[in-house]
Write a protein that holds these residues in place. Structure first.
Motif, PDB file in Angstrom:
ATOM      1  N   ILE A  35     -36.758  19.086 -36.659  1.00  0.00           N
ATOM      2  CA  ILE A  35     -37.240  20.331 -37.257  1.00  0.00           C
ATOM      3  C   ILE A  35     -36.479  21.501 -36.646  1.00  0.00           C
ATOM      4  CG2 ILE A  35     -39.259  21.797 -37.697  1.00  0.00           C
ATOM      5  CD1 ILE A  35     -41.011  19.325 -37.253  1.00  0.00           C
ATOM      6  N   ARG A  36     -36.000  22.390 -37.491  1.00  0.00           N
ATOM      7  CA  ARG A  36     -35.276  23.574 -37.020  1.00  0.00           C
ATOM      8  C   ARG A  36     -36.260  24.652 -36.591  1.00  0.00           C
ATOM      9  NH1 ARG A  36     -31.229  25.931 -34.609  1.00  0.00           N
ATOM     10  NH2 ARG A  36     -29.200  25.950 -35.625  1.00  0.00           N
ATOM     11  N   VAL A  37     -35.902  25.341 -35.521  1.00  0.00           N
ATOM     12  CA  VAL A  37     -36.701  26.455 -35.002  1.00  0.00           C
ATOM     13  C   VAL A  37     -35.852  27.718 -35.031  1.00  0.00           C
ATOM     14  CG1 VAL A  37     -37.864  27.402 -32.970  1.00  0.00           C
ATOM     15  CG2 VAL A  37     -38.135  24.978 -33.550  1.00  0.00           C
ATOM     16  N   GLN A  84     -36.295  29.682 -28.763  1.00  0.00           N
ATOM     17  CA  GLN A  84     -36.168  30.675 -29.831  1.00  0.00           C
ATOM     18  C   GLN A  84     -35.305  30.159 -30.982  1.00  0.00           C
ATOM     19  OE1 GLN A  84     -37.816  33.765 -30.064  1.00  0.00           O
ATOM     20  NE2 GLN A  84     -38.929  32.674 -28.437  1.00  0.00           N
ATOM     21  N   LEU A  85     -34.200  29.509 -30.645  1.00  0.00           N
ATOM     22  CA  LEU A  85     -33.282  29.007 -31.665  1.00  0.00           C
ATOM     23  C   LEU A  85     -32.852  27.604 -31.259  1.00  0.00           C
ATOM     24  CD1 LEU A  85     -31.622  29.567 -34.234  1.00  0.00           C
ATOM     25  CD2 LEU A  85     -29.832  30.520 -32.770  1.00  0.00           C
ATOM     26  N   GLY A  86     -33.269  26.621 -32.027  1.00  0.00           N
ATOM     27  CA  GLY A  86     -32.939  25.247 -31.653  1.00  0.00           C
ATOM     28  C   GLY A  86     -33.608  24.237 -32.557  1.00  0.00           C
ATOM     29  N   THR A  87     -33.912  23.073 -31.993  1.00  0.00           N
ATOM     30  CA  THR A  87     -34.503  21.993 -32.767  1.00  0.00           C
ATOM     31  C   THR A  87     -35.606  21.289 -31.989  1.00  0.00           C
ATOM     32  OG1 THR A  87     -32.847  20.409 -31.963  1.00  0.00           O
ATOM     33  CG2 THR A  87     -32.385  21.516 -34.065  1.00  0.00           C
ATOM     34  N   ILE A  88     -36.498  20.673 -32.752  1.00  0.00           N
ATOM     35  CA  ILE A  88     -37.492  19.749 -32.210  1.00  0.00           C
ATOM     36  C   ILE A  88     -37.114  18.361 -32.698  1.00  0.00           C
ATOM     37  CG2 ILE A  88     -39.915  19.066 -32.125  1.00  0.00           C
ATOM     38  CD1 ILE A  88     -40.583  21.934 -33.133  1.00  0.00           C
ATOM     39  N   TYR A  89     -37.022  17.419 -31.781  1.00  0.00           N
ATOM     40  CA  TYR A  89     -36.867  16.015 -32.152  1.00  0.00           C
ATOM     41  C   TYR A  89     -38.167  15.306 -31.829  1.00  0.00           C
ATOM     42  CZ  TYR A  89     -35.461  11.144 -32.294  1.00  0.00           C
ATOM     43  OH  TYR A  89     -35.400   9.806 -32.605  1.00  0.00           O
ATOM     44  N   LYS A 117     -34.485  21.247 -27.961  1.00  0.00           N
ATOM     45  CA  LYS A 117     -33.216  21.656 -27.361  1.00  0.00           C
ATOM     46  C   LYS A 117     -32.717  22.914 -28.059  1.00  0.00           C
ATOM     47  CE  LYS A 117     -29.791  19.030 -30.049  1.00  0.00           C
ATOM     48  NZ  LYS A 117     -28.622  18.114 -29.933  1.00  0.00           N
ATOM     49  N   GLU A 118     -32.003  23.721 -27.305  1.00  0.00           N
ATOM     50  CA  GLU A 118     -31.395  24.911 -27.875  1.00  0.00           C
ATOM     51  C   GLU A 118     -30.216  24.501 -28.749  1.00  0.00           C
ATOM     52  OE1 GLU A 118     -30.437  27.295 -24.490  1.00  0.00           O
ATOM     53  OE2 GLU A 118     -32.441  28.223 -24.443  1.00  0.00           O
TER      54      GLU A 118
END
Length: 290
Positions: A35-37, A84-89, A117-118
């Motif tokens: 998922i993108r953050v 702030q800007l990254g992903t959820i695995y 992770k950023e």
């Protein structure tokens, strides 16, 4: 990123360990999501959760949390890691059991792991476009399940990497399916064409957003198979994924796509996609078309 989720608890990432007999480790018996953050908020989070549950249902794993509980856990993880800007695995496996190909006879608890992770937006590639190769699609026939079994994808991606390319465009008997980690599109005479969301491809969340954007902006889109010949003679080619957004493809197997520059339709979709991000997650600091 200091913290991770292990079986419903947020703990130090260094402490997040799985058993050697976890079926995800031994068989790839599980599913995952990325998922993108943006601005500390999940983009299309609900849609990713729904696909996650659909994949779990497809292989007979029951999500041991409600959607609300899992969403709250992920939100807490993002906040705790100050992402702030990254992903959820995240991934869920069938759980820990003595090694046996058949499903365990006894009830076992599925294992959940998630971490963040950023990850910056790939702005340079989004602006200039990327190169790809073509390769045979050797994967199994249930690519609609976001399974942990990704060896076919890895081999395709590695082949692209060796050739100095961003992605591998896969095909079955001359019909383009998808990239090793993306959905693939061509544009011909202003019409966007992409493979139907059937068992041969993963139904991309970004793809769904793009299809909605096309409808809202009177861009004709057709979900149908297209051939390698159509790919080679397309006016524009692009790919999409959670981390790549709407990515122009400017070269396929060493041959330029049209004039070798990102096309007009692709640029329109990029702009509209960024607007959708901002609608859900707030203003972007940098934009593709700036």
């Amino acid at each position: 990123m200091k913290f991770a989720i292990l079986n419903g608890e947020i703990i130090e990432r260094s402490e997040a360990k799985v058993d050697v007999e976890d079926r995800g480790y031994q068989f790839g018996d599980g599913v995952y999501e990325v998922i993108r953050v943006y601005n500390g908020k999940m983009f299309t989070g609900t849609e990713h959760m729904n696909r996650f549950v659909k994949s779990l249902d497809s292989i007979g794993i029951v999500l041991p949390y409600t959607m609300e509980q899992l969403t709250k856990l992920l939100e807490e993880l993002v906040a705790k890691n100050n992402l702030q800007l990254g992903t959820i695995y995240m991934q869920i496996t069938r759980g820990v059991a003595p090694r046996n190909h058949a499903f365990p006879a006894e009830n076992i608890t599925p294992s959940l792991v998630a971490y963040t992770k950023e990850a910056l937006r790939p702005l340079e590639s989004l602006k200039k476009g990327v190169k790809t190769i073509v390769t045979e699609d050797i994967r199994w026939l249930r690519c609609d399940i976001k399974s942990l079994n990704l060896l076919g994808n890895l081999l395709a991606k590695q082949k692209a990497a060796v050739e100095g390319c961003f992605e591998a465009v896969q095909h079955r008997n001359g019909n383009v399916t998808e990239g090793s980690s993306s959905n693939i599109y061509i544009v011909k005479n202003g019409v966007v064409i992409t493979h139907p969301s059937d068992n041969l491809i993963l139904k991309g969340i970004t793809k769904d957003v793009i299809l909605q954007i096309c409808t809202s902006n009177n861009i004709v889109v057709k979900e149908r198979t297209f051939t390698l010949d159509e790919l080679a003679n397309a006016d524009e080619v692009f790919l999409s994924s959670t981390t790549s957004e709407v990515m122009p493809i400017i070269e396929v197997d060493g041959k330029r796509v049209a004039d070798g520059l990102p096309g007009t339709v692709t640029r329109r979709l990029q702009e509209a996609f960024e607007q959708e991000i901002e609608k859900q997650c707030g203003a972007l600091k940098d934009k593709t078309l700036n």
